[in-house]
Design a protein around this motif. Sequence first.
Motif, short mmCIF file in Angstrom:
data_model
loop_
_atom_site.label_atom_id
_atom_site.label_comp_id
_atom_site.label_asym_id
_atom_site.label_seq_id
_atom_site.Cartn_x
_atom_site.Cartn_y
_atom_site.Cartn_z
N PRO A 7 0.80 -1.22 0.00
CA PRO A 7 0.00 0.00 0.00
C PRO A 7 0.84 1.28 0.00
O PRO A 7 0.47 2.27 -0.62
N LEU A 8 1.98 1.26 0.69
CA LEU A 8 2.84 2.45 0.70
C LEU A 8 3.37 2.74 -0.70
O LEU A 8 3.35 3.88 -1.16
N ASN A 9 3.83 1.71 -1.38
CA ASN A 9 4.32 1.87 -2.73
C ASN A 9 3.22 2.40 -3.66
O ASN A 9 3.47 3.27 -4.48
N ASN A 10 2.02 1.88 -3.49
CA ASN A 10 0.89 2.34 -4.31
C ASN A 10 0.62 3.82 -4.08
O ASN A 10 0.43 4.59 -5.03
N ALA A 11 0.63 4.24 -2.81
CA ALA A 11 0.37 5.65 -2.48
C ALA A 11 1.48 6.53 -3.06
O ALA A 11 1.20 7.59 -3.63
#
Length: 138
Positions: free
Chosen positions: A11-15
Amino acid sequence: MVNKLEINKDPLNNALKLISGKWKIKILEKLINKPIRFGKLKKNLDTITSQMLSKQLKEMENDTLVKRKVIKSNPITVEYSLTQFGNSSLPIIRSLIKWGSINKRKMSRVIEKDQEKAIDLLNDEIRFKNLQRKNFYG
């Protein structure tokens, strides 16, 4: 080709894919309170070029963070505002602003130190180039 399941694993990479870069967070911050016309947004972002602002806004529009509204007037004006999805980033933006305010002195010292290192490296490079010229030309 990226597998859809791989995209959701981090999720961090997506954000970060949606808001990373020099300008996107700044653009989101400028749009917090109200819609803004392109020209005013450019003026508020100091050193950004029109081309870069346009590129970033197009990416953010494609990522559904901002919406573009064309106002039929003379001349035609374009206004940008946050979408509901864009508004969901506001706690992050506000947290970054708060973090920057609380740690202003520390950040200033770190940035100054980085600038001093860059100046030292540049001076070293100039000295090296001068030595090369001196050795080459005798």
